[in-house]
Design a protein around this motif. Structure first.
Motif, PDB file in Angstrom:
ATOM      1  N   GLN A 320       0.832  -1.200   0.000  1.00  0.00           N
ATOM      2  CA  GLN A 320       0.000   0.000   0.000  1.00  0.00           C
ATOM      3  C   GLN A 320       0.871   1.256   0.000  1.00  0.00           C
ATOM      4  O   GLN A 320       2.010   1.237   0.458  1.00  0.00           O
ATOM      5  N   VAL A 321       0.279   2.342  -0.492  1.00  0.00           N
ATOM      6  CA  VAL A 321       0.969   3.628  -0.504  1.00  0.00           C
ATOM      7  C   VAL A 321       0.067   4.670   0.156  1.00  0.00           C
ATOM      8  O   VAL A 321      -1.131   4.712  -0.117  1.00  0.00           O
ATOM      9  N   ALA A 322       0.634   5.486   1.026  1.00  0.00           N
ATOM     10  CA  ALA A 322      -0.140   6.586   1.613  1.00  0.00           C
ATOM     11  C   ALA A 322       0.421   7.906   1.109  1.00  0.00           C
ATOM     12  O   ALA A 322       1.632   8.108   1.107  1.00  0.00           O
ATOM     13  N   ILE A 323      -0.468   8.775   0.643  1.00  0.00           N
ATOM     14  CA  ILE A 323      -0.028  10.088   0.174  1.00  0.00           C
ATOM     15  C   ILE A 323      -0.711  11.148   1.020  1.00  0.00           C
ATOM     16  O   ILE A 323      -1.944  11.172   1.117  1.00  0.00           O
ATOM     17  N   MET A 324       0.070  11.985   1.641  1.00  0.00           N
ATOM     18  CA  MET A 324      -0.500  12.957   2.538  1.00  0.00           C
ATOM     19  C   MET A 324      -0.187  14.372   2.073  1.00  0.00           C
ATOM     20  O   MET A 324       0.945  14.698   1.748  1.00  0.00           O
ATOM     21  N   ALA A 325      -1.224  15.204   2.026  1.00  0.00           N
ATOM     22  CA  ALA A 325      -1.052  16.585   1.598  1.00  0.00           C
ATOM     23  C   ALA A 325      -1.497  17.516   2.729  1.00  0.00           C
ATOM     24  O   ALA A 325      -2.315  17.133   3.559  1.00  0.00           O
ATOM     25  N   PRO A 326      -0.955  18.738   2.759  1.00  0.00           N
ATOM     26  CA  PRO A 326      -1.213  19.617   3.899  1.00  0.00           C
ATOM     27  C   PRO A 326      -2.590  20.277   3.893  1.00  0.00           C
ATOM     28  O   PRO A 326      -3.039  20.729   4.926  1.00  0.00           O
ATOM     29  N   THR A 327      -3.250  20.375   2.742  1.00  0.00           N
ATOM     30  CA  THR A 327      -4.566  21.007   2.733  1.00  0.00           C
ATOM     31  C   THR A 327      -5.547  20.092   2.018  1.00  0.00           C
ATOM     32  O   THR A 327      -5.160  19.259   1.200  1.00  0.00           O
ATOM     33  N   GLU A 328      -6.821  20.282   2.336  1.00  0.00           N
ATOM     34  CA  GLU A 328      -7.879  19.510   1.685  1.00  0.00           C
ATOM     35  C   GLU A 328      -7.807  19.698   0.171  1.00  0.00           C
ATOM     36  O   GLU A 328      -7.903  18.759  -0.604  1.00  0.00           O
ATOM     37  N   LEU A 329      -7.628  20.967  -0.209  1.00  0.00           N
ATOM     38  CA  LEU A 329      -7.661  21.301  -1.621  1.00  0.00           C
ATOM     39  C   LEU A 329      -6.596  20.532  -2.395  1.00  0.00           C
ATOM     40  O   LEU A 329      -6.840  19.968  -3.456  1.00  0.00           O
ATOM     41  N   LEU A 330      -5.400  20.515  -1.820  1.00  0.00           N
ATOM     42  CA  LEU A 330      -4.296  19.841  -2.492  1.00  0.00           C
ATOM     43  C   LEU A 330      -4.499  18.329  -2.483  1.00  0.00           C
ATOM     44  O   LEU A 330      -4.248  17.647  -3.479  1.00  0.00           O
ATOM     45  N   ASP A 372      -4.686  -5.107  -0.150  1.00  0.00           N
ATOM     46  CA  ASP A 372      -3.222  -5.167  -0.150  1.00  0.00           C
ATOM     47  C   ASP A 372      -2.605  -4.053  -0.964  1.00  0.00           C
ATOM     48  O   ASP A 372      -1.709  -3.346  -0.534  1.00  0.00           O
ATOM     49  N   GLN A 373      -3.081  -3.925  -2.191  1.00  0.00           N
ATOM     50  CA  GLN A 373      -2.459  -2.968  -3.097  1.00  0.00           C
ATOM     51  C   GLN A 373      -3.414  -1.812  -3.358  1.00  0.00           C
ATOM     52  O   GLN A 373      -4.427  -1.984  -4.042  1.00  0.00           O
ATOM     53  N   CYS A 374      -3.110  -0.661  -2.800  1.00  0.00           N
ATOM     54  CA  CYS A 374      -3.964   0.494  -3.032  1.00  0.00           C
ATOM     55  C   CYS A 374      -3.193   1.765  -2.703  1.00  0.00           C
ATOM     56  O   CYS A 374      -2.130   1.722  -2.093  1.00  0.00           O
ATOM     57  N   VAL A 375      -3.750   2.882  -3.141  1.00  0.00           N
ATOM     58  CA  VAL A 375      -3.180   4.176  -2.768  1.00  0.00           C
ATOM     59  C   VAL A 375      -4.207   4.857  -1.879  1.00  0.00           C
ATOM     60  O   VAL A 375      -5.374   4.945  -2.246  1.00  0.00           O
ATOM     61  N   VAL A 376      -3.790   5.307  -0.705  1.00  0.00           N
ATOM     62  CA  VAL A 376      -4.702   6.081   0.117  1.00  0.00           C
ATOM     63  C   VAL A 376      -4.216   7.527   0.127  1.00  0.00           C
ATOM     64  O   VAL A 376      -3.032   7.794   0.308  1.00  0.00           O
ATOM     65  N   ILE A 377      -5.142   8.429  -0.143  1.00  0.00           N
ATOM     66  CA  ILE A 377      -4.792   9.842  -0.232  1.00  0.00           C
ATOM     67  C   ILE A 377      -5.564  10.603   0.828  1.00  0.00           C
ATOM     68  O   ILE A 377      -6.747  10.316   1.064  1.00  0.00           O
ATOM     69  N   GLY A 378      -4.927  11.556   1.477  1.00  0.00           N
ATOM     70  CA  GLY A 378      -5.649  12.317   2.488  1.00  0.00           C
ATOM     71  C   GLY A 378      -4.822  13.440   3.067  1.00  0.00           C
ATOM     72  O   GLY A 378      -3.698  13.702   2.634  1.00  0.00           O
ATOM     73  N   THR A 379      -5.418  14.103   4.025  1.00  0.00           N
ATOM     74  CA  THR A 379      -4.724  15.160   4.762  1.00  0.00           C
ATOM     75  C   THR A 379      -4.159  14.539   6.029  1.00  0.00           C
ATOM     76  O   THR A 379      -4.029  13.327   6.116  1.00  0.00           O
ATOM     77  N   HIS A 380      -3.888  15.371   7.059  1.00  0.00           N
ATOM     78  CA  HIS A 380      -3.339  14.774   8.284  1.00  0.00           C
ATOM     79  C   HIS A 380      -4.352  13.873   8.984  1.00  0.00           C
ATOM     80  O   HIS A 380      -4.034  13.251   9.983  1.00  0.00           O
ATOM     81  N   ALA A 381      -5.574  13.775   8.423  1.00  0.00           N
ATOM     82  CA  ALA A 381      -6.530  12.782   8.928  1.00  0.00           C
ATOM     83  C   ALA A 381      -5.909  11.384   8.872  1.00  0.00           C
ATOM     84  O   ALA A 381      -6.314  10.490   9.605  1.00  0.00           O
ATOM     85  N   LEU A 382      -4.907  11.219   8.024  1.00  0.00           N
ATOM     86  CA  LEU A 382      -4.227   9.927   7.920  1.00  0.00           C
ATOM     87  C   LEU A 382      -3.479   9.523   9.191  1.00  0.00           C
ATOM     88  O   LEU A 382      -3.127   8.374   9.374  1.00  0.00           O
TER      89      LEU A 382
END
Ligand code: ADP
Ligand code: MG
Length: 693
Positions: A320-330, A372-382
């Motif tokens: 799995q991959v986690a991608i975290m961005a600082p703002t909702e918009l991004l 198993d294999q997915c990308v999760v995208i979110g803010t610091h909610a992660l």
């Protein structure tokens, strides 16, 4: 190695009861040794009387003069004003709080000696609430013999108490109780000053010490300590890096089929720089040592594609991959991009935001725990407790300068599953000048995307006063007629988000009134997610011509057809932030423009800063200049300022020490490891900085 006297508790000193001990703790002082390393922030020069004619704004000085005029002024605040003169010049003493007795005593003809900070008042130079004493005829003036140290402090802890306590700590020093770890090494770059000499000197500079050098922080005694402090920071970063690297990471092996598929679906080829950086990342990912890599790339250099390529390696390897961005918009924008790029490859993408409804969130968490294999995208909610990864192989943090160090570490923690640590990739568009990077990011490997995709136009930047607003508005009209799109960015100095949104709303209304044929949209932090989505999609689709926005659009927003940006009150923003904002245009092949509108009068400083923006489009150069103008604390942002809090070192002033600090750190890591822990212990604020690294 132990230090019996210096590590004993401050509570053993005279005058330290539980209350004082508590306050001392607040400024990081627990042991006697901490007092010795609680170094003066600066010095006051109370050794001499300065001629009034020679003082300037910002100086802290002693002056002496005769009161020429004393009066009560009734304005917004009632104040007592006394004009004093010494024949070389005159200045005004201003008291907002004063007693009847003071008013009666401070009269024309009285000679007084004052100490305070000089400020530019409305008409003359001023001292607000100076310390003062009446000068008695024929009596020699009581001046200090040496510079007076000013310590960092907290409420209820007086300079005088700190001085008394450091006096006690220094008297223990005379017994040579402070270990000089560096003298036990054979570095030739440690100056002739022993540690205790240097400590004694900076706390209590002797009368004959060079005032100028001390005030500037460049006296050899200060530099001796700055060197040791920088070294301690450097060592702690290296130790933390070493500790992280000792974890075991999953080796992410893959043939690269998914990457190939993605590339063949894109309308462009990666730049050479993107390919190189992807290569550097891949060679980390296949190792069993966790990657800890920072990718620096200017605005628009294509970091998202690099992130996607790295993600595909992890996914193909079964993780799995986690991608975290600082703002909702991004984060939402990444969601759109990744859906567009990866869903055709049958890769599931999970969205986690603080704003999800309970049922949606439950579903997302279940998906995350079972796929198993997915990308999760979110803010610091992660970071939240209930977010549990099944098989995290890689975490990616975008625009990391917006996050605190703690958040970065929290994600690191999340990545620990079944004894395996996820690889970590960090991306930033705020290039850190090399000098600073060494100290700020000594715990990371760094890759640089030093090339923009071909065909990008340099954004032409103009600087104009807000009086010419009408001209700007008519330009918008003609630009929109050509089918181009426009951003109008509202900035406010106030931190209040409500006020920012209000201003943006009013601006949007006024612009809509003035621009009949232009469709105006509005986006700010207070809008609901659906509303934001709707506006951004409409802007993407070209249904909105002019988008009025707060600085929420600063990071990452990508609409290539937008080719004009107006930034209001540009003089209030930092250069790095302006550069980020400006990076929203110039993304298509069309010539783009940025108008920096300011409210006159511009200070000298303001003029310089805007000129840099006009003349430079290179993020590295801009950040170097920004750093020079603002200093590292502000440059790195308040959140990161924590890690950069130094007692005596100054990253700009002391850059010349860096190469030797590097060398020393290397040697110590190799052959003098026993002094690492005590050096870090001595210099880093207990419990805060040390935990941060
Ligand atoms: P940033 O580095 O600022 O995050 P992005 O990843 O948002 O930049 O990329 C900016 C734009 O450039 C996007 O529209 C992206 O699709 C495009 N892009 C990325 N790489 C290339 C490339 N090699 N050639 C052309 N366009 C590219
Ligand atoms: Mg980006």
């Amino acid at each position: 190695m132990d230090e019996p006297q210096s590590t004993r508790s401050v509570a053993t000193l005279k005058g330290v009861g539980p209350r004082i001990a508590e306050r001392l703790k607040k400024v990081g002082i627990k042991e006697v040794q901490d007092l010795l390393f609680h170094l003066p922030l600066r010095y006051q020069d109370r050794t001499r009387v300065m001629p009034i004619g020679s003082v300037r704004h910002g100086m802290q000085v002693v002056v002496q003069g005769e009161i020429e005029l004393s009066q009560i002024k009734f304005g917004r605040r009632r104040s007592l004003l006394c004009r004093i003169s010494d024949g070389t010049g005159a200045l005004t003493l201003r008291f907002f709080h004063f007693s009847a007795a003071q008013q009666k005593n401070l009269i024309k003809g009285l000679r007084i000696l004052c100490f305070g900070e000089i400020r530019n008042g409305p008409t003359t130079l001023e001292m607000v609430h100076p310390e003062y004493q009446v000068v008695v005829e024929d009596q020699a003036l009581q001046m200090e013999e040496a510079l007076t140290p000013v310590y960092p402090t907290t409420e209820g802890l007086h300079q005088i108490s700190l001085r008394k306590l450091t006096d006690q700590a220094l008297s223990l020093l005379s017994g040579d109780l402070l270990l000089d770890y560096l003298s036990q090494t054979d570095f030739d770059f440690v100056s002739n000053w022993s540690l205790s000499e240097a400590i004694q000197f900076v706390h209590r500079p002797p009368p004959d010490a060079s005032t100028e050098k001390l005030m500037e922080g460049i006296h050899p005694a200060q530099q001796r300590l700055a060197f040791e402090e920088l070294l301690a920071h450097q060592l702690s970063k290296r130790i933390s890096r070493q500790a992280f690297k000792e974890n075991k990471a999953p080796s992410l092996q893959a043939k690269g089929l998914l990457r190939k598929k993605l590339l063949s679906s894109l309308p462009f080829d990666p730049t050479a720089a993107q390919n190189r950086v992807v290569g550097e990342i891949l060679s980390d990912l296949i190792c069993e040592e966790p990657m800890s890599r920072l990718v620096q790339g200017d605005v628009g250099s294509g970091k998202t594609l690099v992130a996607a390529m790295a993600s595909l390696q992890a996914i193909e390897a079964g993780y799995q991959v986690a991608i975290m961005a600082p703002t909702e918009l991004l984060a939402e924008q990444h969601l759109l991009t990744f859906r567009q790029w990866l869903e055709p490859l049958k890769i599931s993408i999970i969205w986690i935001s603080g704003k999800l409804k309970a049922a949606e969130k439950k579903q997302a968490l279940e998906d995350l725990a079972s796929t198993d294999q997915c990308v999760v995208i979110g803010t610091h909610a992660l970071f939240q407790q209930d977010v549990v990864f099944k098989k995290l192989g890689l975490s990616i943090v975008d625009e990391q300068h917006r996050f605190g160090v703690h958040q970065r570490l929290a994600l690191r923690e999340k990545g620990n599953i079944n004894g395996l640590t996820a690889h970590q990739l960090i991306m930033t568009a705020t290039p850190i000048p090399r000098t600073l990077a060494m100290t700020a990011y000594a715990d990371l490997d760094v890759s640089i995307i030093d090339e923009l995709p071909p065909g990008r136009q340099v954004v032409t930047t103009t600087v104009i006063p807000e009086q010419r607003r009408d001209e700007v508005i008519s330009r918008i009209a003609s630009v929109c007629k050509e089918g181009r799109q426009v951003y109008w960015v509202c900035t406010l100095i106030e931190e209040s988000e409500t006020l920012q949104c209000q201003t943006a709303t009013e601006t949007a209304n006024r612009l809509a009134e003035n621009l009949d044929e232009v469709s105006v949209g509005l986006i700010h932090g207070r809008l609901k997610k659906e509303e934001k989505d709707r506006v951004m999609q409409a802007f993407h689709a070209g249904e909105i011509d002019l988008l009025v926005a707060t600085t929420v659009i600063e990071v990452g927003v990508d609409v290539p057809n937008a080719s004009l940006m107006i930034i209001e009150n540009a003089e209030r923003l930092g250069l790095a932030q302006l550069h980020q904002l400006r990076g929203r245009v110039g993304r298509g092949s069309r010539q783009s423009d940025c108008v920096l509108m300011y409210k006159p009068p511009l200070s000298d400083h303001g003029r310089k800063r805007l000129a840099i923006m006009r003349e430079t489009s290179d993020g590295f150069q801009i950040s170097q200049k920004d750093l020079e103008l603002r200093g590292p604390g502000e440059f790195l942002g308040t959140r990161q300022a924590g890690i950069m809090r130094f007692r005596i070192a100054d990253l700009m002033r002391d850059k010349a020490l860096f190469p030797d600090v590097e060398k020393a750190a290397q040697q110590i890591m190799q052959s003098k490891t026993e002094i690492i822990e005590p050096l870090i212990h001595r210099w880093m604020v207990h419990g805060t900085d040390y935990a941060d690294v």
